[in-house]
Scaffold this active site. Structure first.
Site, PDB file in Angstrom:
ATOM      1  N   LYS A   9     -37.856  17.513  14.341  1.00  0.00           N
ATOM      2  CA  LYS A   9     -37.753  16.044  15.057  1.00  0.00           C
ATOM      3  C   LYS A   9     -36.404  16.089  15.416  1.00  0.00           C
ATOM      4  CE  LYS A   9     -42.190  14.453  13.631  1.00  0.00           C
ATOM      5  NZ  LYS A   9     -42.986  13.510  12.809  1.00  0.00           N
ATOM      6  N   TYR A  49     -48.575  13.149  21.359  1.00  0.00           N
ATOM      7  CA  TYR A  49     -49.242  12.320  20.230  1.00  0.00           C
ATOM      8  C   TYR A  49     -50.214  11.503  20.653  1.00  0.00           C
ATOM      9  CZ  TYR A  49     -45.897  13.418  16.365  1.00  0.00           C
ATOM     10  OH  TYR A  49     -44.999  13.891  15.348  1.00  0.00           O
ATOM     11  N   ASN A 112     -39.246  11.313  10.179  1.00  0.00           N
ATOM     12  CA  ASN A 112     -39.411  12.150   8.922  1.00  0.00           C
ATOM     13  C   ASN A 112     -39.304  13.598   9.206  1.00  0.00           C
ATOM     14  OD1 ASN A 112     -41.650  12.574  10.591  1.00  0.00           O
ATOM     15  ND2 ASN A 112     -43.128  11.776   9.439  1.00  0.00           N
ATOM     16  N   HIS A 115     -42.591  18.036  11.765  1.00  0.00           N
ATOM     17  CA  HIS A 115     -44.063  17.830  12.219  1.00  0.00           C
ATOM     18  C   HIS A 115     -44.674  19.153  11.977  1.00  0.00           C
ATOM     19  CE1 HIS A 115     -47.703  17.445  14.494  1.00  0.00           C
ATOM     20  NE2 HIS A 115     -47.315  18.971  15.006  1.00  0.00           N
ATOM     21  N   GLU A 126     -51.868  21.932  20.161  1.00  0.00           N
ATOM     22  CA  GLU A 126     -50.037  21.817  20.181  1.00  0.00           C
ATOM     23  C   GLU A 126     -49.486  23.049  20.564  1.00  0.00           C
ATOM     24  OE1 GLU A 126     -49.444  20.311  16.112  1.00  0.00           O
ATOM     25  OE2 GLU A 126     -50.688  18.421  16.682  1.00  0.00           O
TER      26      GLU A 126
HETATM   27  P1  ATP Z   1     -46.943  14.702  12.018  1.00  0.00           P
HETATM   28  O1  ATP Z   1     -48.396  14.733  12.686  1.00  0.00           O
HETATM   29  O2  ATP Z   1     -45.488  14.542  12.859  1.00  0.00           O
HETATM   30  O3  ATP Z   1     -46.693  16.097  11.457  1.00  0.00           O
HETATM   31  P2  ATP Z   1     -48.188  13.646   9.867  1.00  0.00           P
HETATM   32  O4  ATP Z   1     -49.355  14.478  10.248  1.00  0.00           O
HETATM   33  O5  ATP Z   1     -47.635  13.775   8.430  1.00  0.00           O
HETATM   34  O6  ATP Z   1     -47.050  13.969  10.818  1.00  0.00           O
HETATM   35  P3  ATP Z   1     -49.317  11.647  11.399  1.00  0.00           P
HETATM   36  O7  ATP Z   1     -50.395  10.465  10.710  1.00  0.00           O
HETATM   37  O8  ATP Z   1     -50.135  12.544  12.138  1.00  0.00           O
HETATM   38  O9  ATP Z   1     -48.646  12.246  10.125  1.00  0.00           O
HETATM   39  O10 ATP Z   1     -48.380  10.749  12.202  1.00  0.00           O
HETATM   40  C1  ATP Z   1     -47.679  11.223  13.275  1.00  0.00           C
HETATM   41  C2  ATP Z   1     -46.188  10.822  13.020  1.00  0.00           C
HETATM   42  O11 ATP Z   1     -46.284   9.304  13.494  1.00  0.00           O
HETATM   43  C3  ATP Z   1     -45.578  10.671  11.834  1.00  0.00           C
HETATM   44  O12 ATP Z   1     -45.072  12.017  11.533  1.00  0.00           O
HETATM   45  C4  ATP Z   1     -44.528   9.581  11.831  1.00  0.00           C
HETATM   46  O13 ATP Z   1     -43.277  10.111  12.737  1.00  0.00           O
HETATM   47  C5  ATP Z   1     -45.161   8.617  12.505  1.00  0.00           C
HETATM   48  N1  ATP Z   1     -45.892   7.652  11.646  1.00  0.00           N
HETATM   49  C6  ATP Z   1     -46.896   8.109  11.172  1.00  0.00           C
HETATM   50  N2  ATP Z   1     -47.130   6.855  10.446  1.00  0.00           N
HETATM   51  C7  ATP Z   1     -46.438   5.810  10.945  1.00  0.00           C
HETATM   52  C8  ATP Z   1     -46.068   4.414  10.576  1.00  0.00           C
HETATM   53  N3  ATP Z   1     -46.949   3.945   9.518  1.00  0.00           N
HETATM   54  N4  ATP Z   1     -45.055   3.992  11.038  1.00  0.00           N
HETATM   55  C9  ATP Z   1     -44.248   4.561  11.913  1.00  0.00           C
HETATM   56  N5  ATP Z   1     -44.437   5.778  12.248  1.00  0.00           N
HETATM   57  C10 ATP Z   1     -45.409   6.532  11.720  1.00  0.00           C
HETATM   58 MG    MG Z   2     -50.178  14.764  12.075  1.00  0.00          MG
END
Ligand code: ATP
Ligand code: MG
Length: 137
Positions: A9, A49, A112, A115, A126
């Site tokens: 990211k 997303y 974070n 992804h 994706e």
């Molecule tokens: P990713 O899909 O990016 O691999 P993930 O599957 O671990 O991450 P998801 O629940 O799919 O997590 O959330 C997608 C992304 O949205 C997260 O990686 C993070 O960047 C953001 N995100 C998730 N939860 C929060 C939150 N509570 N506050 C802010 N940003 C969030």
């Molecule tokens: Mg995810």
């Protein structure tokens, strides 16, 4: 042989951890089958997303994901969807296990670092969002 989509990211690209992330994949026997650096528009980040569009953090997430270039990759290997998620660690770096990418490099739950697709269906969507068949080797 399974495939998954990985993204370093914008925060990860800014922190210059691309090589370290790829090193961890390769050390785990995961092959990079496609790679490119791109900067998402807001619309492109929203499309990627879209499953999160009702979540309170969606607008901020889209702003972040379009804030700078990211590196998108297709990873290939046995069980690579689950194994990539293990290497990444929990969404919130505060909850991520020691030695995971997010524990080592992520700033917070939004920014974070990486992804990874979470299931075969999301991986297929994706991968096709970023790559056509001729770009995957
Ligand atoms: P990713 O899909 O990016 O691999 P993930 O599957 O671990 O991450 P998801 O629940 O799919 O997590 O959330 C997608 C992304 O949205 C997260 O990686 C993070 O960047 C953001 N995100 C998730 N939860 C929060 C939150 N509570 N506050 C802010 N940003 C969030
Ligand atoms: Mg995810």
């Amino acid at each position: 042989m399974e495939r998954t989509l990985s993204i370093v990211k914008p925060d990860g690209v800014r922190k210059n951890i691309l090589g370290e992330v790829i090193r961890r994949f390769q050390e785990a026997g995961i092959r990079v089958a496609a790679i490119k650096m791109i900067q998402l528009s807001k619309a492109e980040a929203e499309g990627f997303y879209a499953v999160h569009r009702e979540r309170p953090f969606f607008g901020s997430l889209v702003d972040f994901m379009s804030s700078g270039p990211c590196v998108v990759m297709v990873l290939e290997g046995d069980g690579v969807i689950r194994r990539n998620r293990e290497l990444m660690g929990a969404t919130n770096p505060a909850d991520a296990a020691p030695g995971t990418i997010r524990k080592d490099f992520a700033g917070n739950i939004e920014q974070n670092a990486v992804h990874g697709s979470d299931a075969p269906e999301t991986a297929a969507f994706e991968i096709s969002y970023f790559f056509n068949a001729l770009e995957i080797h």
